[in-house]
Design a protein around this motif. Structure first.
Motif, PDB file in Angstrom:
ATOM      1  N   THR A  75      53.754  28.390  47.001  1.00 24.03           N
ATOM      2  CA  THR A  75      53.553  29.841  47.085  1.00 24.03           C
ATOM      3  C   THR A  75      52.109  30.087  47.521  1.00 24.03           C
ATOM      4  O   THR A  75      51.246  29.226  47.329  1.00 24.03           O
ATOM      5  N   TYR A  76      51.880  31.260  48.092  1.00 26.10           N
ATOM      6  CA  TYR A  76      50.536  31.520  48.607  1.00 26.10           C
ATOM      7  C   TYR A  76      49.845  32.728  47.981  1.00 26.10           C
ATOM      8  O   TYR A  76      48.869  33.200  48.517  1.00 26.10           O
ATOM      9  N   CYS A  77      50.380  33.216  46.880  1.00 23.59           N
ATOM     10  CA  CYS A  77      49.727  34.408  46.330  1.00 23.59           C
ATOM     11  C   CYS A  77      50.299  34.696  44.955  1.00 23.59           C
ATOM     12  O   CYS A  77      51.385  34.229  44.619  1.00 23.59           O
ATOM     13  N   VAL A  78      49.578  35.506  44.168  1.00 25.24           N
ATOM     14  CA  VAL A  78      50.097  35.851  42.841  1.00 25.24           C
ATOM     15  C   VAL A  78      51.302  36.788  42.927  1.00 25.24           C
ATOM     16  O   VAL A  78      51.952  37.056  41.925  1.00 25.24           O
ATOM     17  N   MET A  79      51.594  37.297  44.111  1.00 25.52           N
ATOM     18  CA  MET A  79      52.689  38.266  44.219  1.00 25.52           C
ATOM     19  C   MET A  79      54.076  37.614  44.314  1.00 25.52           C
ATOM     20  O   MET A  79      55.067  38.299  44.510  1.00 25.52           O
ATOM     21  N   VAL A  80      54.131  36.310  44.223  1.00 19.36           N
ATOM     22  CA  VAL A  80      55.442  35.628  44.211  1.00 19.36           C
ATOM     23  C   VAL A  80      55.841  35.407  42.745  1.00 19.36           C
ATOM     24  O   VAL A  80      55.125  34.734  42.014  1.00 19.36           O
ATOM     25  N   LEU A  95      49.469  27.112  46.910  1.00 22.41           N
ATOM     26  CA  LEU A  95      48.887  26.328  48.002  1.00 22.41           C
ATOM     27  C   LEU A  95      47.641  26.954  48.637  1.00 22.41           C
ATOM     28  O   LEU A  95      47.098  26.386  49.592  1.00 22.41           O
ATOM     29  N   CYS A  96      47.201  28.124  48.159  1.00 20.66           N
ATOM     30  CA  CYS A  96      45.964  28.713  48.698  1.00 20.66           C
ATOM     31  C   CYS A  96      44.878  27.643  48.540  1.00 20.66           C
ATOM     32  O   CYS A  96      44.655  27.150  47.433  1.00 20.66           O
ATOM     33  N   SER A  97      44.201  27.319  49.636  1.00 14.08           N
ATOM     34  CA  SER A  97      43.317  26.154  49.571  1.00 14.08           C
ATOM     35  C   SER A  97      41.828  26.517  49.610  1.00 14.08           C
ATOM     36  O   SER A  97      41.424  27.502  50.228  1.00 14.08           O
ATOM     37  N   THR A 143      53.352  38.697  52.693  1.00 16.69           N
ATOM     38  CA  THR A 143      52.632  39.197  53.876  1.00 16.69           C
ATOM     39  C   THR A 143      51.613  40.249  53.426  1.00 16.69           C
ATOM     40  O   THR A 143      51.647  41.398  53.851  1.00 16.69           O
ATOM     41  N   SER A 144      50.714  39.827  52.550  1.00 20.93           N
ATOM     42  CA  SER A 144      49.817  40.789  51.906  1.00 20.93           C
ATOM     43  C   SER A 144      48.614  41.194  52.759  1.00 20.93           C
ATOM     44  O   SER A 144      48.023  42.237  52.545  1.00 20.93           O
ATOM     45  N   CYS A 145      48.203  40.375  53.710  1.00 24.02           N
ATOM     46  CA  CYS A 145      47.102  40.765  54.593  1.00 24.02           C
ATOM     47  C   CYS A 145      47.397  40.171  55.980  1.00 24.02           C
ATOM     48  O   CYS A 145      48.311  39.356  56.110  1.00 24.02           O
ATOM     49  N   SER A 286      37.092  38.003  46.984  1.00 19.77           N
ATOM     50  CA  SER A 286      38.020  37.015  47.553  1.00 19.77           C
ATOM     51  C   SER A 286      38.217  35.849  46.576  1.00 19.77           C
ATOM     52  O   SER A 286      37.314  35.523  45.802  1.00 19.77           O
ATOM     53  N   PRO A 287      39.388  35.204  46.667  1.00 17.21           N
ATOM     54  CA  PRO A 287      39.673  34.115  45.721  1.00 17.21           C
ATOM     55  C   PRO A 287      38.647  32.982  45.761  1.00 17.21           C
ATOM     56  O   PRO A 287      38.116  32.653  46.816  1.00 17.21           O
ATOM     57  N   VAL A 288      38.393  32.400  44.583  1.00 18.88           N
ATOM     58  CA  VAL A 288      37.501  31.236  44.471  1.00 18.88           C
ATOM     59  C   VAL A 288      38.402  30.051  44.114  1.00 18.88           C
ATOM     60  O   VAL A 288      38.916  29.966  43.009  1.00 18.88           O
ATOM     61  N   GLU A 315      41.852  34.447  35.474  1.00 17.43           N
ATOM     62  CA  GLU A 315      42.841  34.913  34.496  1.00 17.43           C
ATOM     63  C   GLU A 315      43.760  35.981  35.096  1.00 17.43           C
ATOM     64  O   GLU A 315      44.915  36.098  34.712  1.00 17.43           O
ATOM     65  N   ARG A 316      43.216  36.730  36.047  1.00 18.08           N
ATOM     66  CA  ARG A 316      43.995  37.819  36.653  1.00 18.08           C
ATOM     67  C   ARG A 316      45.332  37.341  37.231  1.00 18.08           C
ATOM     68  O   ARG A 316      46.334  38.051  37.203  1.00 18.08           O
ATOM     69  N   GLY A 317      45.347  36.117  37.744  1.00 23.50           N
ATOM     70  CA  GLY A 317      46.542  35.582  38.385  1.00 23.50           C
ATOM     71  C   GLY A 317      47.757  35.527  37.478  1.00 23.50           C
ATOM     72  O   GLY A 317      48.888  35.493  37.933  1.00 23.50           O
ATOM     73  N   SER A 345      45.621  44.171  41.146  1.00 16.18           N
ATOM     74  CA  SER A 345      44.403  44.849  41.627  1.00 16.18           C
ATOM     75  C   SER A 345      43.917  44.265  42.954  1.00 16.18           C
ATOM     76  O   SER A 345      42.762  44.428  43.324  1.00 16.18           O
ATOM     77  N   CYS A 346      44.801  43.604  43.689  1.00 14.22           N
ATOM     78  CA  CYS A 346      44.414  43.069  45.003  1.00 14.22           C
ATOM     79  C   CYS A 346      44.183  44.233  45.977  1.00 14.22           C
ATOM     80  O   CYS A 346      44.983  45.169  46.026  1.00 14.22           O
ATOM     81  N   PRO A 347      43.116  44.189  46.764  1.00 15.09           N
ATOM     82  CA  PRO A 347      42.845  45.316  47.660  1.00 15.09           C
ATOM     83  C   PRO A 347      43.792  45.410  48.855  1.00 15.09           C
ATOM     84  O   PRO A 347      43.598  46.255  49.714  1.00 15.09           O
ATOM     85  N   VAL A 381      40.076  42.824  53.763  1.00 13.26           N
ATOM     86  CA  VAL A 381      40.574  43.710  52.702  1.00 13.26           C
ATOM     87  C   VAL A 381      39.568  43.828  51.556  1.00 13.26           C
ATOM     88  O   VAL A 381      39.341  44.913  51.022  1.00 13.26           O
ATOM     89  N   TYR A 382      38.967  42.723  51.194  1.00 11.67           N
ATOM     90  CA  TYR A 382      37.959  42.799  50.119  1.00 11.67           C
ATOM     91  C   TYR A 382      36.686  43.459  50.606  1.00 11.67           C
ATOM     92  O   TYR A 382      36.051  44.233  49.885  1.00 11.67           O
ATOM     93  N   ASP A 383      36.315  43.137  51.850  1.00 13.64           N
ATOM     94  CA  ASP A 383      35.067  43.693  52.362  1.00 13.64           C
ATOM     95  C   ASP A 383      35.131  45.225  52.436  1.00 13.64           C
ATOM     96  O   ASP A 383      34.180  45.916  52.105  1.00 13.64           O
TER      97      ASP A 383
END
Ligand code: SF4
Ligand code: SF4
Length: 433
Positions: A75-80, A95-97, A143-145, A286-288, A315-317, A345-347, A381-383
């Motif tokens: 998966t590539y995001c907390v939205m799954v 898998l976000c790397s 497809t969040s961004c 942005s994610p760390v 923790e937000r995830g 709270s993702c922008p 999106v974050y910027d």
């Protein structure tokens, strides 16, 4: 004929050497950052479980520990909703790397201004050298961004089963919400097509409860991090949270319970990791993702405490609970869909006043004295939201700096100077108060 075979062998040897070099490089960078984590005092004894997970994946280059035959779904995001994957008898792996090595490889397939997280994720997928990427029977990409949207077709070259998950951009639009619920139903069907189990009500309920156990431990960690003086360095807490992406939920929750117990003992015995006046800093943006943890490390190496992590790898995830109002499969699926969207709270959402509200609340709860706004280069999106956050924080008299980074170590010295100055500014402010 002989010449062609020799040329082919030579080419293969060249590729093999190149691959070995790439893996060595990934191992070297990951190992180096794991060592730096252990150089930050005072490491909780029970952190070893979590750092060993990162070591297993990125240094030993092994896969997620699991029983034979259990499938991995990327998966590539907390939205799954991960509950669906567990209910199907599979294990989700995020898998976000954060790998610099994979970033350099992904750079060849992506436009210059694509964000490094996506470049790095694509790099890993294309390498065919890293088990957690190669072994995924399916990959789900919300497809969040724009970067994530465009990543779908590139990933499809390396995995036959890439599923784009359309996420609504407006949270309170009923039509969009219903279409997202339909997409979750379609996702359920897709997962079932490759999994050993059908997603029944009882299996989904059990998976939701297993994740709720982990969430309860996260709430405990969250409150322990609020303690002043601090009982855990934020970099250590972040390692525990990052490792969640590559472990089975029940094992991970148990390890987190042990860590929380250890931190409670620290409070009882007044064994703190920082002085009461150490600058308390929050990171948002942005994610760390490990091993790209240079910002948390710099904060704590410069004498600050990274008390609050508002990134989606922290923790937000896993923070938001599932509110079930109807005990049925449909009720659960709707609850999971709503949990993935409404409190997020993702922008990437059009209207995100909720994020400001949440940041203000966290500043109060964690007694935050300064905020570092992390922008991965190309993460628009974050910027875009930086100015709104800066305005809100100004009204609270909380200093904030925007820090833009990329996946390399070239900017470390410049970051060090800025973060050191920021930490000093807060120290100075604390002396005046
Ligand atoms: S920043 Fe937003 S879109 Fe990106 S992974 Fe996190 S929640 Fe998903
Ligand atoms: S939200 Fe930002 S960091 Fe995440 S994929 Fe999109 S551009 Fe990259």
């Amino acid at each position: 004929m002989q010449e062609t075979t020799a040329a082919k062998n030579q080419e293969e040897l060249k590729n093999q050497r190149r691959n070995e070099r790439i893996v060595r490089n990934m191992q070297h960078v990951s190992n180096k950052y794991l060592r730096r984590i252990y150089e930050i005092p005072i490491v909780p004894q029970s952190l070893e479980y979590f750092s060993n997970i990162l070591k297993r994946i990125f240094v030993e280059n092994k896969s997620v520990e699991r029983d034979n035959g259990v499938k991995l779904i990327g998966t590539y995001c907390v939205m799954v909703p991960q509950e669906l994957i567990y209910a199907a008898g599979c294990i989700p792996v995020k898998l976000c790397s954060g790998s610099y090595t994979a970033y350099n490889i992904g750079d060849e397939f992506t436009p210059r201004d694509a964000c490094p997280l996506v470049k790095s994720s694509i790099g890993f997928a294309s390498m065919n050298l890293v088990p957690i990427y190669d072994e995924c029977s399916m990959v789900i990409v919300p497809t969040s961004c724009d970067c994530k949207k465009k990543m779908v077709s590139i990933l499809a070259k390396y995995n036959d089963n890439v599923i784009p998950l359309h996420v609504p951009t407006i949270k309170l639009d009923d039509e969009l919400k219903n279409s997202y619920i339909e997409d979750i139903y379609a996702l359920k069907k897709a997962i079932e097509s490759i999994s050993p189990k059908k997603i029944s009500y009882s299996r989904l309920k059990a998976a939701t409860e297993a994740i709720a156990v982990a969430q309860r431990e996260i709430y405990r960690l969250y409150s322990l991090k609020m303690h002043s003086p601090s009982v855990i360095k934020g970099t250590h807490a972040m390692i525990a949270m990052n490792s969640y992406s590559y472990d089975r939920i029940d094992r991970w929750a148990k390890a987190l319970r042990i860590l929380n117990d250890e931190l409670e003992l620290r409070i009882e015995s007044k064994r703190y990791v920082a002085k009461p006046n150490a600058p308390r800093i929050m990171v948002t943006g942005s994610p760390v993702v490990f091993p790209n943890i240079k910002i948390p490390l710099l904060i704590e190496e410069m004498g600050g405490i990274f008390v609050a992590d508002e990134t989606c790898m922290g923790e937000r995830g896993l923070y938001d609970p599932v509110a079930v109002t109807e005990n049925s499969l449909d009720g659960l699926i709707r609850a999971l869909a709503i949990k993935a969207i409404l409190p997020c709270s993702c922008p990437s959402f059009v209207n995100n006043d909720q994020r400001i509200f949440k940041l203000k609340q966290m500043i109060e709860d964690f007694k935050v004295q300064g905020v570092i706004y992390h922008v991965l280069r190309g993460c628009l999106v974050y910027d875009y939201e930086y100015f709104a956050v800066e305005d809100a924080l100004r009204s609270m008299d909380i200093p904030i700096i925007r820090v833009e980074t990329d996946y390399n170590e070239e900017d470390v010295e410049q970051l060090r100077i800025r973060i050191e100055a920021f930490v000093e500014l807060i120290k100075f402010k604390n002396m005046e108060d």
